[in-house]
Write a protein that holds these residues in place. Sequence first.
Motif, PDB file in Angstrom:
ATOM      1  N   VAL A 553       9.198 -40.667  40.757  1.00  0.00           N
ATOM      2  CA  VAL A 553       8.892 -41.107  39.933  1.00  0.00           C
ATOM      3  C   VAL A 553       7.517 -41.383  40.092  1.00  0.00           C
ATOM      4  O   VAL A 553       5.999 -41.068  40.570  1.00  0.00           O
ATOM      5  N   VAL A 554       7.178 -41.558  38.448  1.00  0.00           N
ATOM      6  CA  VAL A 554       5.773 -41.638  38.269  1.00  0.00           C
ATOM      7  C   VAL A 554       5.376 -42.546  37.492  1.00  0.00           C
ATOM      8  O   VAL A 554       6.108 -42.954  36.083  1.00  0.00           O
ATOM      9  N   ASN A 555       4.645 -43.896  37.559  1.00  0.00           N
ATOM     10  CA  ASN A 555       4.377 -45.011  37.200  1.00  0.00           C
ATOM     11  C   ASN A 555       2.987 -45.163  36.696  1.00  0.00           C
ATOM     12  O   ASN A 555       1.829 -45.122  37.129  1.00  0.00           O
ATOM     13  N   THR A 556       2.525 -45.755  35.210  1.00  0.00           N
ATOM     14  CA  THR A 556       0.896 -47.104  35.462  1.00  0.00           C
ATOM     15  C   THR A 556       1.835 -47.989  35.002  1.00  0.00           C
ATOM     16  O   THR A 556       2.383 -48.613  34.059  1.00  0.00           O
ATOM     17  N   THR A 557       0.795 -49.034  35.717  1.00  0.00           N
ATOM     18  CA  THR A 557       0.840 -50.811  35.876  1.00  0.00           C
ATOM     19  C   THR A 557      -0.648 -50.864  36.023  1.00  0.00           C
ATOM     20  O   THR A 557      -1.856 -50.488  36.170  1.00  0.00           O
ATOM     21  N   THR A 558      -0.781 -52.159  35.167  1.00  0.00           N
ATOM     22  CA  THR A 558      -2.106 -53.206  35.264  1.00  0.00           C
ATOM     23  C   THR A 558      -1.559 -53.726  36.403  1.00  0.00           C
ATOM     24  O   THR A 558      -0.834 -54.652  36.722  1.00  0.00           O
ATOM     25  N   ALA A 559      -3.149 -54.496  37.281  1.00  0.00           N
ATOM     26  CA  ALA A 559      -3.307 -55.089  38.711  1.00  0.00           C
ATOM     27  C   ALA A 559      -4.636 -55.200  38.400  1.00  0.00           C
ATOM     28  O   ALA A 559      -5.302 -55.024  37.594  1.00  0.00           O
ATOM     29  N   SER A 560      -4.331 -56.935  38.831  1.00  0.00           N
ATOM     30  CA  SER A 560      -5.716 -57.838  38.563  1.00  0.00           C
ATOM     31  C   SER A 560      -6.681 -57.371  40.372  1.00  0.00           C
ATOM     32  O   SER A 560      -5.994 -57.304  41.380  1.00  0.00           O
ATOM     33  N   VAL A 561      -8.059 -57.161  40.529  1.00  0.00           N
ATOM     34  CA  VAL A 561      -8.194 -56.562  41.209  1.00  0.00           C
ATOM     35  C   VAL A 561      -9.598 -57.547  41.759  1.00  0.00           C
ATOM     36  O   VAL A 561      -9.998 -57.874  40.521  1.00  0.00           O
ATOM     37  N   SER A 562     -10.212 -57.292  42.343  1.00  0.00           N
ATOM     38  CA  SER A 562     -11.466 -58.009  42.987  1.00  0.00           C
ATOM     39  C   SER A 562     -12.528 -57.008  41.917  1.00  0.00           C
ATOM     40  O   SER A 562     -12.587 -55.952  42.422  1.00  0.00           O
ATOM     41  N   ASP A 563     -13.520 -57.810  41.294  1.00  0.00           N
ATOM     42  CA  ASP A 563     -14.852 -57.160  40.721  1.00  0.00           C
ATOM     43  C   ASP A 563     -16.029 -56.836  41.332  1.00  0.00           C
ATOM     44  O   ASP A 563     -17.276 -56.733  40.992  1.00  0.00           O
ATOM     45  N   GLY A 564     -15.692 -57.070  42.440  1.00  0.00           N
ATOM     46  CA  GLY A 564     -17.045 -56.919  43.561  1.00  0.00           C
ATOM     47  C   GLY A 564     -18.488 -58.641  43.218  1.00  0.00           C
ATOM     48  O   GLY A 564     -19.023 -58.824  44.228  1.00  0.00           O
ATOM     49  N   MET A 565     -18.447 -59.518  42.200  1.00  0.00           N
ATOM     50  CA  MET A 565     -18.689 -60.861  42.402  1.00  0.00           C
ATOM     51  C   MET A 565     -18.061 -61.715  42.072  1.00  0.00           C
ATOM     52  O   MET A 565     -18.714 -62.792  41.769  1.00  0.00           O
ATOM     53  N   GLY A 566     -17.331 -62.410  43.333  1.00  0.00           N
ATOM     54  CA  GLY A 566     -16.520 -63.370  43.246  1.00  0.00           C
ATOM     55  C   GLY A 566     -15.558 -63.749  41.999  1.00  0.00           C
ATOM     56  O   GLY A 566     -14.457 -64.224  41.999  1.00  0.00           O
ATOM     57  N   GLY A 567     -14.805 -61.842  41.327  1.00  0.00           N
ATOM     58  CA  GLY A 567     -14.442 -62.518  39.850  1.00  0.00           C
ATOM     59  C   GLY A 567     -13.207 -61.557  39.933  1.00  0.00           C
ATOM     60  O   GLY A 567     -13.222 -61.122  41.049  1.00  0.00           O
ATOM     61  N   GLN A 568     -12.359 -61.830  39.254  1.00  0.00           N
ATOM     62  CA  GLN A 568     -11.586 -60.257  38.938  1.00  0.00           C
ATOM     63  C   GLN A 568     -11.207 -59.592  37.691  1.00  0.00           C
ATOM     64  O   GLN A 568     -11.986 -60.531  36.789  1.00  0.00           O
ATOM     65  N   LYS A 569     -10.692 -58.442  38.020  1.00  0.00           N
ATOM     66  CA  LYS A 569     -10.801 -58.228  36.862  1.00  0.00           C
ATOM     67  C   LYS A 569      -9.115 -56.506  36.653  1.00  0.00           C
ATOM     68  O   LYS A 569      -8.574 -56.580  37.698  1.00  0.00           O
ATOM     69  N   LEU A 570      -8.946 -56.736  35.322  1.00  0.00           N
ATOM     70  CA  LEU A 570      -7.775 -55.963  35.381  1.00  0.00           C
ATOM     71  C   LEU A 570      -8.448 -54.460  35.522  1.00  0.00           C
ATOM     72  O   LEU A 570      -8.980 -54.305  34.508  1.00  0.00           O
ATOM     73  N   VAL A 571      -6.716 -53.580  36.074  1.00  0.00           N
ATOM     74  CA  VAL A 571      -7.202 -52.065  35.841  1.00  0.00           C
ATOM     75  C   VAL A 571      -5.384 -51.244  36.460  1.00  0.00           C
ATOM     76  O   VAL A 571      -5.161 -52.573  36.796  1.00  0.00           O
ATOM     77  N   ASP A 572      -6.062 -50.302  35.380  1.00  0.00           N
ATOM     78  CA  ASP A 572      -4.521 -49.791  35.398  1.00  0.00           C
ATOM     79  C   ASP A 572      -4.834 -48.785  36.928  1.00  0.00           C
ATOM     80  O   ASP A 572      -5.580 -47.724  37.187  1.00  0.00           O
ATOM     81  N   GLN A 573      -3.302 -49.061  37.295  1.00  0.00           N
ATOM     82  CA  GLN A 573      -3.145 -48.228  38.999  1.00  0.00           C
ATOM     83  C   GLN A 573      -2.364 -47.008  38.188  1.00  0.00           C
ATOM     84  O   GLN A 573      -0.839 -48.021  37.942  1.00  0.00           O
ATOM     85  N   GLY A 574      -2.484 -45.680  38.987  1.00  0.00           N
ATOM     86  CA  GLY A 574      -1.149 -45.261  38.844  1.00  0.00           C
ATOM     87  C   GLY A 574      -0.492 -44.371  39.890  1.00  0.00           C
ATOM     88  O   GLY A 574      -0.691 -44.855  41.238  1.00  0.00           O
ATOM     89  N   THR A 575       0.781 -45.358  40.114  1.00  0.00           N
ATOM     90  CA  THR A 575       2.108 -44.167  40.606  1.00  0.00           C
ATOM     91  C   THR A 575       2.284 -42.660  40.516  1.00  0.00           C
ATOM     92  O   THR A 575       3.051 -42.850  39.517  1.00  0.00           O
ATOM     93  N   ILE A 576       2.180 -41.968  41.735  1.00  0.00           N
ATOM     94  CA  ILE A 576       2.076 -40.336  41.052  1.00  0.00           C
ATOM     95  C   ILE A 576       2.836 -40.202  42.437  1.00  0.00           C
ATOM     96  O   ILE A 576       3.398 -40.257  43.497  1.00  0.00           O
ATOM     97  N   ALA A 577       3.821 -38.521  41.586  1.00  0.00           N
ATOM     98  CA  ALA A 577       5.352 -38.278  42.748  1.00  0.00           C
ATOM     99  C   ALA A 577       4.743 -38.204  43.683  1.00  0.00           C
ATOM    100  O   ALA A 577       2.500 -37.088  43.831  1.00  0.00           O
TER     101      ALA A 577
END
Length: 820
Positions: A553-577
Amino acid sequence: MKNNSRKLLSVAIAAATFTSAAAWAQPEGEVEEVVTIGSRSEGRSVTQSMAPIDVISSESLTSRGDGDMANILRSAIPSYNVNDQPISDAATVVRPANLRGLAPDQTLVMVNGKRRHRAAVISFLGGGLSDGAQGADISVIPAAALKQVEVLRDGAAAQYGSDAIAGVINFVLNDAAEGGSAEVKLGSTYEGDGNFYTLSLNNGFALGPNGFANLTLEYGEKDPTSRSVQRADAAGLIAGGNTAVANPAQVWGQPETRGDLKVFLNTGIDTGNGNEVYAFGNYARRTVEGGFYFRNPTNRGGIYSNDGGATDLIGDLTGNMSGNCAGLTHAQAQGNPDCYSFTEMFPGGFTPSFGADVVDLAGVVGFRGELPSGINYDVSYGAGYNEAAFFISNTVNPSLGPNTPTDFKPGTYIQVENTFNVDLNKTMGDFNVAGGFEWHEETFEAKIGDIASWESGPLTDQGFGIGSNGFQGFGPQVAGKWSRENYAVYGDVEWTPIDALTLGAALRYEDFDSFGSTSNWKLSGRYDFNESLAIRATASTGFRAPTPGQANVVNTTTASVSDGMGGQKLVDQGTIAPTTAMLINSTAEVLQPEESENISVGLVAQLGMFDITADVYRIDVTDRIALTDNFDVTPADRQILLDNGVPGAEGLASYRFFANDFDTQTTGLDVVVSTSLFDERGDLSLVYNYNETEVVGGSLSADRERQLEENLPKQRANLSYRHMISDSFYAMARVNYYSSVWEAHLDDATLPIDIDSAFTMDAELGYNVSDSLAIIGGVANLTDEAPDNPWADIAGAQYAVTSPYGFQGGSYYVRVRYDF
């Protein structure tokens, strides 16, 4: 915790229910029924078994406020855990569940003793423990269709094959040839949302003079809930004058379930001389829809800004990069025919809605009986199909600019399985000898989504994201079909040299066309010192084969991660074979099966009026298959991924893949105590589980290890009492205990939540209007428990979302049941 006055009111209701009513159903715990799992010797009961087995009666299954089978088992089996999944991509559609602290696909699910197919859904977001799991969807099984549920709490791969590491759950269908019941169930939460209804009908029919057909129909719907507060960033936008921001901007709660239809049919015809032709199967469908994370209109990458909001992302629509749009702000771009800002479409940002149309069907046909030689046989063929057709709305394909649709069908996952079995056994003096053959084929398919959900539009080269934002569509590079075949042969012997001693041994050889063969064994024994005390023990090896979906399976999803400054940001994370990951990561390898070793020792005792079982166990699993931690995408990685056709690689912040990544050791204790009181008018049962998992090897990060070890309660217990005072009334009260857990909120260990241990309470009161008609009312989570979230303002979740008892709070229901 929630409002104290509501708690006091709930306790008062519980006390009134408990003291003024009577019981009308069977005990919660074990019932003295013949079981069909754990042994191939016929006629074995729970108290005679060599391994721990729970039997949950049909009365206990239907005496719940929830129609979701996963929730029913959670309240009946302390070692079984299932969490709410409010914003978890596909895991919201089919929630992952855990037996004995292991992954969902490390428990084998069966119906009438036959292997149940997996769900098509892979849990890309599973709270750490269930990340990447692909288990069966038991929510399609209605309680009204069941005679009982058997839970073998022991390793059983040598008996039943892949997946039976934590144990086996066998759903035994109702085989009554006459009579039936009809029921209407209505309910809601204390907050007044989450309204639901369920209509069910079960009826048994005679098929000729020697056959039966038992049909169950169930239909229901469930409204969404919201346990949300306004996010801090959204509140800041509103305070700054942006009136287009929703309140709340992001919803945390149970998803909406529409058109939840379940149909089960179980049939059998006695053909004479002890032979029988049988068939059973199901059809189910439902639509599940939940929410995603809020897209902030000032800084969401690939849509509004690519540098955290310092510079607005403005699209040049001229096609020749005229330069007219360079340096413009969102406000300046609006009204300029050459330039485009997504604030024109979503000025207040947006929150996608995501869900799937799920279809599940299965059928098994077979014949069984006894040959003239005295050999018992069972020959069967079964097929299963599960489909999740995803949809996402209120979002965009940014690369298409103003021409983007806002509703997408990003693609479909399909799981198909075929199984052929031949099972033989014969009793010869003190021996019961069994053997058999199994052929199994498993296919996973990813079907292409609509073009707009994956295509690269004219604004791609200007830094705008590609594909339906939040859940990228499956393009030609992702779509495909992957299959695997395997066959197995097994032998099984049980020996009773004296009445007090039973010994068992099983050996299974299995060959897979993807990775080769595996052999597993099991030894069992039981010794009865007298009629009141026995000891039992098992030792076994086991395995779980990687699924075709996990391998490809291959998939791209959006996750909330730390922005390194005490907040959160959304980034695209990929699952690859894994095979693709091998091009850029030296740790990636072709998937191999997980392997396990399981040891258990237990006592079965009758001490006066108490029936007691206590079993200690240890499960060692090596080379566990799961999604790895996330790896940052370097420029060199990105180019290799693009060269190999990985969709969305240009926008990936990180990637992960399936791997045989770590080893664990699980130790535990199960205790079941039951008794009858007040001249057998009251039934009391206590079920307790201690379970601790430790990561003992592998390459996981410390944060991920802590999720695996501490995100499920180490101790759980249910104390249940049912009392019969008259023929007209019954009452049930159940106290549930959960020890403390640790949550990495938003899967981010910098946002820790220590969820304290807690007690919850359920109660049910019923009145028999007549011999056939009953009215029942009940409350779940009487004291309205829900764990606080100190980080509520970050993403808007009012409560800790991975609480073992949920975060919805209390609920109530009414059931009207008619037996005929």
